[in-house]
Design a protein around this motif. Sequence first.
Motif, PDB file in Angstrom:
ATOM      1  N   ASN A 438       0.814  -1.219   0.000  1.00 22.39           N
ATOM      2  CA  ASN A 438       0.000   0.000   0.000  1.00 22.39           C
ATOM      3  C   ASN A 438       0.846   1.267   0.000  1.00 22.39           C
ATOM      4  O   ASN A 438       0.505   2.235  -0.672  1.00 22.39           O
TER       5      ASN A 438
ATOM      6  N   SER B  38      -3.348   5.825   4.778  1.00 22.82           N
ATOM      7  CA  SER B  38      -3.230   5.187   3.468  1.00 22.82           C
ATOM      8  C   SER B  38      -2.031   4.249   3.359  1.00 22.82           C
ATOM      9  O   SER B  38      -2.009   3.388   2.486  1.00 22.82           O
ATOM     10  N   HIS B  41      -4.069   1.264   4.514  1.00 25.18           N
ATOM     11  CA  HIS B  41      -5.427   1.104   3.985  1.00 25.18           C
ATOM     12  C   HIS B  41      -5.561   1.616   2.549  1.00 25.18           C
ATOM     13  O   HIS B  41      -6.674   1.634   2.020  1.00 25.18           O
ATOM     14  N   GLY B  42      -4.467   2.036   1.937  1.00 29.41           N
ATOM     15  CA  GLY B  42      -4.503   2.410   0.533  1.00 29.41           C
ATOM     16  C   GLY B  42      -4.779   3.888   0.305  1.00 29.41           C
ATOM     17  O   GLY B  42      -5.414   4.556   1.128  1.00 29.41           O
ATOM     18  N   GLY B  45      -8.098   5.441   0.723  1.00 31.67           N
ATOM     19  CA  GLY B  45      -8.838   4.367   1.383  1.00 31.67           C
ATOM     20  C   GLY B  45      -9.107   3.148   0.525  1.00 31.67           C
ATOM     21  O   GLY B  45      -9.893   2.283   0.910  1.00 31.67           O
ATOM     22  N   VAL B  46      -8.446   3.052  -0.644  1.00 31.00           N
ATOM     23  CA  VAL B  46      -8.624   1.878  -1.512  1.00 31.00           C
ATOM     24  C   VAL B  46      -7.366   1.011  -1.387  1.00 31.00           C
ATOM     25  O   VAL B  46      -6.316   1.334  -1.944  1.00 31.00           O
ATOM     26  N   SER B  47      -7.491  -0.089  -0.638  1.00 33.30           N
ATOM     27  CA  SER B  47      -6.334  -0.925  -0.331  1.00 33.30           C
ATOM     28  C   SER B  47      -5.980  -1.828  -1.501  1.00 33.30           C
ATOM     29  O   SER B  47      -6.861  -2.366  -2.171  1.00 33.30           O
ATOM     30  N   SER B  53     -10.159  -2.015   2.720  1.00 35.40           N
ATOM     31  CA  SER B  53     -10.370  -0.665   2.199  1.00 35.40           C
ATOM     32  C   SER B  53     -11.336   0.070   3.125  1.00 35.40           C
ATOM     33  O   SER B  53     -12.225  -0.545   3.725  1.00 35.40           O
ATOM     34  N   SER B 103     -15.595   3.633  -3.673  1.00 35.04           N
ATOM     35  CA  SER B 103     -14.887   2.430  -3.231  1.00 35.04           C
ATOM     36  C   SER B 103     -14.207   1.715  -4.387  1.00 35.04           C
ATOM     37  O   SER B 103     -13.476   0.760  -4.188  1.00 35.04           O
TER      38      SER B 103
END
Lengths: 445, 104
Positions: A438, B38, B41-42, B45-47, B53, B103
């Motif tokens: 990530n 992030s 969790h990306g 928020g998109v992992s 996510s 998402s």
Amino acid sequence: MGTARRDFLKAVGRASALVGSLGNSLPTSLAASLGASFPTIARAATVAPSSAKVVVVGGGYGGATAARYIRMWSAGRVDVTLVEPNLDFVSCPMSNLVLGGSRTLADITVGYDNLVRRDGVRLIRDTATAVDPDKRVVKLARGEDVPYDRLVLSPGVDFMWDELPALDNPAAQDAILHAYKAGPQTAALRRQLEAMPDGGMFVLSIPVAPYRCPPAPYERACQVAWYFKRAKPKSKVLILDGNADVTSKGPLFKKAWSEEYSGIVEYRPNYALTDVDVATRTAKFEVQDNVRAAVLNVIPPQRASGIARSAGVVTANGRWCDVDFVTFESVKVKNVHVLGDAIQPATLMPKSGHMANQHAKICAAAVVALLTGEAPNPEPVLTNACYSFITDKDAVHVCSVHQYDKDKKTMLPVQGSGGLSPAMSELEGRYAWNWAKNVWADMVG
Amino acid sequence: MRGMNVVVAAAVTLAASAPSGGQPTSPNSGRSLAATCSNCHGTNGVSVGEVVSLAGRPKDDIVRKMQDFKAGRLSGTIMPQLAKGFTDAQIDLVAAWFAAQPSK
């Protein structure tokens, strides 16, 4: 350029005259490019639009993140040029697994293509050699001068070879390796470990703190021991630490050495290295007797990279750069921001890749705000999360949360937050790889 | 044109929500706080890894989970320790921001 983008720029152009009156202190180009954030401006006169220019030096955890987030958070309205000599990003975090042999360099390498194609960052594959803060120009090795409105330096560290005289030449540095910047040195140290006869001793010298990534040397000892335990069971790992004790995750590493790697790893504190003998791979110390190694790995003392000195931003002990934590702008040189390992951190802020990424986002938000005539967020927050592998699969973490204190004008760790793993686990090993995937995606995609 | 509409809408929203002075939070506080998440969790928020996510998850779910971590009602590895570093107001801000993200 698509139709939408052209229309948008026209609208920005119409808007710019009005914004100009709000933004006398801004570069004109900038004020123009921001016009669209003011809904009332669409009636004003036309001015040719162009963008504010940010130059980022260094494409690691700090610089690549800053480049990406300035593009993202300005919706592409700020031009970003990234100066980075390496073809690809190779991660220092996870690189000890390459030394242990459970991973390859390919596993920890990511290209810069997405940063260019998706985010619109201009990438110059060159080395920044000097900064002229008065003219706001960065000079590159191949002769180009790159102008900036704001400069972001994320240059990492230089090794202080002058403190280890016998290593102060390239041939010696190819023989006694640091492997503390991931890449060819990592591969070379792995080859030395593979070539070492069973029964040999790997000696790891750790400099007095502060140095980049406090737990990394201790993780390295674990990874080399993991390799020896399987492939060369008569071999030893000897850690000669310049510090009085393990500087990070102490109880967790000591437990690993006394249990998982009992009889393989020996730890000795207060070993301040003064020099080496290259030919015999011998380490020399202030107090103790010389130690001869089969493979000698010296992590040298460090300071902010030379470009920071050129920019005049090195302000702490001649080694590190003090910054305003609201913006990460140098406390001394206007329009120059500094990120990552090169800064003088606040209390309990380690020099980690995670931290550099977090510095970069506070800085990116502030740079976009400042270029658009807004106030930076007065309450920045950052976290640290740092995993270390004990075996090839089991990891431990240390983490913390830091909030800006307006009165003390510094970042303070939040009381009662953060901490260590209770013990190593495979789950945390998986979370460590999740972190890597990530954060690499967060930086370069 | 879709891209342009998004940009203009974002710009207008930004201007409209800008504090008129004296307010404690700046307009991008939620976004900036969320950016501290992030690394695991990306981005937004998109992992891309095994950790969940957060983008598009209901605000109340995120708030409840963070408060449970913070209070020690929910066990975990790193989150019980990190959750204690954020104020209730910050948790509300960050949860609202993630809930509003696509998402993918």
